[in-house]
Structure formats: C-alpha cells, structure tokens
Design a protein around this motif. Structure first.
Motif: not given
Length: 376
Positions: A192, A194, A210-211, A213, A222, A236, A242
């Motif tokens: 992912c 971040y 935060e990841v 999307c 996020w 992840r 995500a």
C-alpha cells in the motif's frame, strides 16, 4: 530502459494523469520526446560510467575499503544529501540483515572527503528512506514489521525508532511540508501507499498512520490504519478498500505532487495532493528492467534509477523528455540505489549496490559521484 512508453490518458487502471497545472508534462496528448537536454551518452569512462559530454564521474567509496577513516558498508542503498557549512554530507543505508544501518560521508567545499562515520547500526535490511525538512534522515527497514529510524546525519544524536509510522516492509519516505505529512511506500507485491500525520510537525514520535484508497477514476481518500504496530494482522490488510501497488519503491515530493515508483509493473505514479488524485506519469515497457529509487531537482526534473541489464539513471522532464543521463557498464546483476543531489545541485551521488560481481551480500558495492551542468 525508460525511453519508450509515456502514459497520457485514461483512468486509474489504464494509467491516469495529473492536471498540467501541477506538472505540465503530464497533461494533454502531446507525444513524448526522447532527445536529451544533455545530449547523447558517450563511451564508459575509466569508472565504467557512460555520461553526456561535460559530465565526469569519480568513485567516492567501495564496500570493505576505508573512506574518511570509516570502513564503507556492504550493499549501499537509499541516500540523501545535507548541507554542512560550506560543504555537505551524503548519507547511505546498508541493506544487509541484522548488521544494516546507515553511514555518512562528509565533504568539504571543494568536494574533498573530510570524514565519514556511522549514524545507525544494528538494524535490519535498511533499504531506502527520506530526508526531512529539519535535516534528519529516515532510514527504513525492508523486513516484515520493519521500522523507520530517524537518524542525525551530522552524527551528534542517537538514531531513534519512530514506531507510530507503522511496522511493515518499509521502502522509502518523502516529506510534504505544506500538508505536514510523511508519505511512505511498502515493498510488497500487494503493498500500500501511506501517509503519516504527526501530532506536531517536526516530531515523529506520535501521530496517525493512514492508507491511500483510490477509485477507478483516480480520486483519493485516506483512511486511518487502526493498529500500525499490530503483531498478527499486517498493516496493509487492516483497511478494506486500500489500493494495492506492486512493489513500492522510491518516493519524492515536490510542489504539491508526491511521485513514487512500483517495480512490479515498472511505473512512476504521482499523487496530486491539492486535488487528491492519483495517476501514472510513466509506464515502462521493459518487464526485465525495474524502476527503483527516484529523486528530483527544483526545475521539476525527475531522476529515476532503473535496474536490470545496463543499469541507468533516467531523466523525465516536465516537457516529457524521457532519456538516460548515465549508464553503468558491467553491473548487470546489481542495481542503482540512493540517487541524491548535493545542495548546490551540481553533483549527483548514487551507488551500485552489488557492484560488478553482483553478489547477494553486496560486498562489491560502489558509491559514485557525477559532476556536471545539471539543470536546477
């Protein structure tokens, strides 16, 4: 090599592009040019480096040999430069198990090596990282539940782990001083992308991870990672939706855009921070050659390391020129790592991680300096 396919249109899955207001070379349907602003590469020099006319190379360090009084580390990887009075410092990671870490070379105003020292020791597979606006070095462990260490390139303060930035297979980091976040790549086949929002900018001890999307059109949201330090559930896999990337590598922030590379599909991505949109700005067409570390200059030029075959550092300009600026002969089993410009912008540092022998332990690593009229 990075000279063929430049993505111009389409949605996220086909290779979306950014608005030209942020990076003028990405918008529109104008075909890319491959004519280098520096001219063609010449024959390899005495160091095995092919360069345009007006550029020169030197070797500043070799694994297992002394530089500035320090035995230079194996498998040199991610790097960055820092101002140091009238001179500067180049920091380099060591991507080896258990005895990794990072070292620094101090240069005088004339470019002479005046010293070298360790800034991080006893860590594991330190791959890439990133420089902070407050002149520290973020060294990232590329292992399961890897950590980010904040290091002092000047050698005065002990390195410290920044666990709030997550425990995963870290690759690179890039700081966004406008939004006060740090972007992070993950070197997994389904990794992912971040961002870390510290509670206080300049202090990375606490904050929110935060990841990213992204929708099919490239629009980005996020979402908070619930447990960045989880023992049992990978970072992840904690957020549904995500976006996955095939082997996150280098990361570079400039003027509202965060560029990052993925080696699994040989792409250079760009996240438009103002419009919260994700796109692809370069899509390489050579499956055996992997895009890797990335850096840039104030002029907007991007410099992308490419592995496999003849190793190159390639230039992508805002005008969409895509062309090699250097090539290392005879290092087909190695990879180029750690590209970084000196504060004056006229010297580019990088390493051949495993050298001409290409051994997995990186005992033949070579760190170079190229001097010339780089566009600034």
């Amino acid at each position: 090599m990075l000279r063929r396919s430049f993505v111009r249109t389409g949605g996220l899955t086909a290779g979306a592009v950014l608005a030209g207001s942020l990076w003028q070379g990405v918008a529109g349907a104008v075909a890319p040019s491959f004519e280098s602003p520096y001219g063609p590469l010449g024959e390899p020099d005495a160091n095995g480096v092919a360069l345009p006319e007006g550029f020169t190379s030197r070797i500043v360090a070799r694994t297992g040999r002394r530089v500035g009084g320090l035995l230079w580390h194996p498998a040199p990887d991610g790097g960055a430069c820092f101002p140091d009075g009238d001179g500067w410092i180049y920091v380099s990671n060591s991507e080896i198990p258990l005895l990794g870490g990072a070292s620094a070379i101090r240069f005088g105003p004339d470019g002479a090596v005046v010293g070298a020292y360790r800034i991080l020791s006893g860590t594991n597979l330190n791959c890439a990282g990133g420089r902070t606006p407050w002149n520290s070095w973020l060294s990232c462990e590329e292992i399961f539940r890897g950590r980010v260490f904040e290091c002092d390139p000047y050698g005065s303060r002990a390195a410290m782990p920044r666990l709030a930035m997550g425990r995963f297979k870290h690759e690179a980091a890039a700081c966004d001083p406008e939004r006060r976040v740090v972007y992070l790549t993950e070197d997994e086949p389904d990794g992912c992308f971040y961002r870390f929002r510290p509670v206080y900018w300049g202090d990375l001890t606490s904050g929110t991870l935060e990841v990213l999307c992204a929708s099919g059109s490239g629009a980005v949201t996020w979402r908070r990672v619930p447990d960045p330090g989880a023992l049992l559930k990978a970072t992840r896999d904690q957020v549904a939706g995500a976006t996955r990337f095939s082997g996150g590598e280098g990361c570079h922030y400039a003027d509202g855009v965060c560029f990052f590379t993925t080696k699994g599909d040989n792409r250079v991505w760009a996240y438009d921070t103002e419009n919260e949109h994700l796109g692809v700005v370069y899509d390489a067409d050579a499956p055996l050659n992997g895009v890797d570390n990335i850096t840039g200059t104030p002029s907007g030029d991007l410099y992308v390391a490419e592995d496999g075959g003849d190793m190159e550092i390639n230039l992508i300009t805002p005008e969409r020129v895509v062309t090699p600026v250097l090539r290392i002969a005879g290092h087909s089993k190695s990879e180029i790592t750690g590209p970084a410009f000196s504060p004056g912008g006229d010297r580019l540092y990088f390493s051949s991680q495993r050298g001409a022998r290409g051994d997995a332990a990186g005992t033949d690593g070579v760190t170079y300096e190229v001097t010339g009229p780089f566009r600034r």
